[in-house]
Design a protein around this motif. Structure first.
Motif, mmCIF file in Angstrom:
data_model
loop_
_atom_site.group_PDB
_atom_site.id
_atom_site.type_symbol
_atom_site.label_atom_id
_atom_site.label_comp_id
_atom_site.label_asym_id
_atom_site.label_seq_id
_atom_site.Cartn_x
_atom_site.Cartn_y
_atom_site.Cartn_z
ATOM 1 N N THR A 1 -13.136 -7.219 -2.316
ATOM 2 C CA THR A 1 -12.853 -5.936 -2.972
ATOM 3 C C THR A 1 -13.219 -4.720 -2.118
ATOM 4 O O THR A 1 -13.099 -3.596 -2.588
ATOM 5 N N HIS A 2 -13.690 -4.920 -0.882
ATOM 6 C CA HIS A 2 -14.093 -3.795 -0.034
ATOM 7 C C HIS A 2 -13.598 -3.985 1.396
ATOM 8 O O HIS A 2 -13.545 -5.108 1.905
ATOM 9 N N THR A 3 -13.239 -2.867 2.014
ATOM 10 C CA THR A 3 -12.931 -2.856 3.439
ATOM 11 C C THR A 3 -13.497 -1.583 4.041
ATOM 12 O O THR A 3 -13.717 -0.593 3.336
ATOM 13 N N ALA A 4 -13.748 -1.618 5.348
ATOM 14 C CA ALA A 4 -14.285 -0.431 6.013
ATOM 15 C C ALA A 4 -13.235 0.668 6.129
ATOM 16 O O ALA A 4 -13.568 1.847 6.236
ATOM 17 N N VAL A 5 -11.984 0.293 6.108
ATOM 18 C CA VAL A 5 -10.870 1.249 6.140
ATOM 19 C C VAL A 5 -10.069 1.051 4.853
ATOM 20 O O VAL A 5 -9.697 -0.081 4.521
ATOM 21 N N PHE A 6 -9.809 2.116 4.153
ATOM 22 C CA PHE A 6 -9.058 2.010 2.898
ATOM 23 C C PHE A 6 -8.289 3.308 2.679
ATOM 24 O O PHE A 6 -8.421 4.268 3.434
ATOM 25 N N HIS A 7 -7.470 3.314 1.655
ATOM 26 C CA HIS A 7 -6.658 4.492 1.328
ATOM 27 C C HIS A 7 -7.106 5.061 -0.012
ATOM 28 O O HIS A 7 -7.400 4.311 -0.944
ATOM 29 N N ILE B 1 0.844 -1.200 0.000
ATOM 30 C CA ILE B 1 0.000 0.000 0.000
ATOM 31 C C ILE B 1 0.880 1.251 0.000
ATOM 32 O O ILE B 1 0.658 2.188 -0.780
ATOM 33 N N ASN B 2 1.890 1.258 0.858
ATOM 34 C CA ASN B 2 2.784 2.419 0.918
ATOM 35 C C ASN B 2 3.571 2.594 -0.373
ATOM 36 O O ASN B 2 3.768 3.720 -0.835
ATOM 37 N N SER B 3 4.024 1.493 -0.951
ATOM 38 C CA SER B 3 4.805 1.612 -2.188
ATOM 39 C C SER B 3 3.932 2.130 -3.330
ATOM 40 O O SER B 3 4.406 2.883 -4.192
ATOM 41 N N THR B 4 2.649 1.761 -3.324
ATOM 42 C CA THR B 4 1.737 2.263 -4.356
ATOM 43 C C THR B 4 1.515 3.761 -4.185
ATOM 44 O O THR B 4 1.507 4.526 -5.161
ATOM 45 N N ILE C 1 -8.409 -8.134 -1.490
ATOM 46 C CA ILE C 1 -7.904 -6.946 -0.822
ATOM 47 C C ILE C 1 -7.524 -7.216 0.630
ATOM 48 O O ILE C 1 -6.662 -6.550 1.206
ATOM 49 N N ARG C 2 -8.150 -8.255 1.205
ATOM 50 C CA ARG C 2 -7.877 -8.557 2.611
ATOM 51 C C ARG C 2 -6.456 -9.051 2.842
ATOM 52 O O ARG C 2 -5.947 -8.996 3.969
ATOM 53 N N ARG C 3 -5.809 -9.521 1.798
ATOM 54 C CA ARG C 3 -4.412 -9.951 1.941
ATOM 55 C C ARG C 3 -3.512 -8.780 2.344
ATOM 56 O O ARG C 3 -2.491 -8.971 3.011
ATOM 57 N N LEU C 4 -3.892 -7.585 1.938
ATOM 58 C CA LEU C 4 -3.073 -6.408 2.250
ATOM 59 C C LEU C 4 -3.122 -6.044 3.725
ATOM 60 O O LEU C 4 -2.287 -5.285 4.211
ATOM 61 N N TYR C 5 -4.109 -6.583 4.451
ATOM 62 C CA TYR C 5 -4.268 -6.246 5.865
ATOM 63 C C TYR C 5 -4.064 -7.424 6.798
ATOM 64 O O TYR C 5 -4.256 -7.304 8.008
ATOM 65 N N GLY D 1 -8.922 4.519 -5.334
ATOM 66 C CA GLY D 1 -8.534 3.724 -4.180
ATOM 67 C C GLY D 1 -7.156 3.121 -4.364
ATOM 68 O O GLY D 1 -6.877 2.495 -5.390
ATOM 69 N N VAL D 2 -6.301 3.324 -3.382
ATOM 70 C CA VAL D 2 -4.926 2.818 -3.465
ATOM 71 C C VAL D 2 -4.918 1.292 -3.499
ATOM 72 O O VAL D 2 -4.163 0.668 -4.261
ATOM 73 N N GLU D 3 -5.771 0.670 -2.672
ATOM 74 C CA GLU D 3 -5.787 -0.787 -2.612
ATOM 75 C C GLU D 3 -6.125 -1.403 -3.965
ATOM 76 O O GLU D 3 -5.534 -2.415 -4.357
ATOM 77 N N ARG D 4 -7.057 -0.806 -4.667
ATOM 78 C CA ARG D 4 -7.432 -1.364 -5.976
ATOM 79 C C ARG D 4 -6.252 -1.310 -6.943
ATOM 80 O O ARG D 4 -5.988 -2.265 -7.684
ATOM 81 N N VAL D 5 -5.545 -0.194 -6.938
ATOM 82 C CA VAL D 5 -4.368 -0.081 -7.806
ATOM 83 C C VAL D 5 -3.300 -1.089 -7.389
ATOM 84 O O VAL D 5 -2.651 -1.723 -8.231
#
Length: 334
Positions: free
Chosen positions: A210-216, A117-120, A320-324, A306-310
């Motif tokens: 593809t959705h989370t309550a907290v995202f960037h 997420i940070n690198s994106t 998307i849950r893998r990122l968290y 959305g950063v996560e989607r990218v």
């Protein structure tokens, strides 16, 4: 009187011999300093001997004075030489006591990695900074005015239902987008402006692949004289081509957002299918008025994604849950 010069000469010679022996035998710097004071201090032995010069005749004084200077110089030389030797010995002893065994294995600390997420976010910021944009941040806890009303979401507007969010007991809320930064910044700055606003957002979404309550989210916006939708399209195309490659096929599809007019969704052709990647549009005149800009003079555009989607697309992830998950087996791949 005739025996006085011989006595002083004998005392000076004896002082020189005894002092040189004592100086050579000393083992520490403090002891050496004590000897210096004892022999050459104001009340030292050399001064006491020279106190007898006043009893000599004018003819005898130069000879004894010259001998006294010779003794003084000899003792000073001996003191300095011994001081250097003791200091060198002290340093050597310290080095031996503090020697590090470089053959011993070091303490292992695994090298850290930048989270995807940070690198994106970093990658997107680099692209926009290269296009002349400046990074700006804002509060995650926000008022209804900055999160909705100033962005043309009226209190009874149905568009609020799409961003039903997490409200706090004091009436504030957790921001649903980084568009609040747009209002804060424009209130404090005059055009021309070009800003990229990354940050964490919150929505009452059901968590799934593809959705989370907290995202960037990253929003970028610009306000200047004579900006058009063509400028917006060119900016988005340049960003997506730098992010995903020049061969990426892009299309704009008419849509609706309360804070932009006209508005569009941006799609990319990904693995043979069109995939929505961001929303965009020209900033609504009502939004410009809310920050004191004259919409007859200035126009602007804004877009957000959305950063996560990218990140999912860049790294070809399926959930998307893998990122968290904080699973090191997953994160060590990046």
């Amino acid at each position: 009187m005739t025996n006085q010069p011989n006595e002083l000469e004998a005392k000076l010679t004896a002082l020189k011999v005894d002092a040189q022996k004592a100086i050579a035998a000393v083992n520490t710097l403090p002891q050496l300093e004590e000897l210096r004071v004892a022999y050459l201090g104001k009340k030292g032995q050399l001064s006491q001997i020279l106190g007898g010069l006043g009893k000599l005749s004018p003819e005898e004084r130069p000879k004894i004075g010259a001998l006294a200077n010779e003794v003084k110089e000899a003792l000073q030389t001996a003191l300095e030489s011994q001081k250097s030797s003791l200091q060198a010995a002290e340093i050597q002893a310290r080095l031996e006591a503090e020697t590090i065994d470089v053959t011993m294995p070091a303490v292992y600390r695994p090298q850290g990695r930048v989270h995807p997420i940070n690198s994106t976010i970093d990658r997107a910021i680099d692209i926009f900074v290269g296009m002349g944009y400046t990074v700006e941040t804002g509060p995650e806890m926000e008022t209804d005015y900055y999160n909705f009303e100033a962005l043309n979401f009226l209190p009874d507007h149905p568009a609020r239902d799409m961003q039903d969010t997490l409200y706090l007991p004091d009436g504030n809320l957790l921001r649903t987008h980084t568009s609040n930064i747009q209002i804060h910044y424009m209130e404090e700055n005059d055009p021309p402006i070009r800003i990229i606003a990354p940050g964490r957002c919150y929505r009452r979404d059901t968590v799934d692949a593809t959705h989370t309550a907290v995202f960037h989210q990253i929003e970028f916006f610009a306000v200047d004289e004579n900006l058009t939708f063509t400028d917006l399209k060119g900016t988005i195309k340049e960003f997506l081509h730098q992010m995903f490659g020049e061969e990426m096929e892009i299309r704009f599809r008419a849509s609706y957002f309360p804070f932009t007019e006209p508005s569009a969704e941006v799609d990319m052709r990904w693995k043979g299918k069109w995939l929505e990647i961001m929303g965009c549009g020209m900033i609504d005149p009502n939004v410009l008025k809310s920050v004191g800009y004259d919409p007859e003079t200035y126009t602007g555009f804004a877009a957000g994604f959305g950063v996560e989607r990218v990140a999912l697309l860049l790294h070809q992830l399926d959930d998307i849950r893998r990122l968290y998950s904080s699973d090191l087996r997953f994160l060590r791949q990046f």
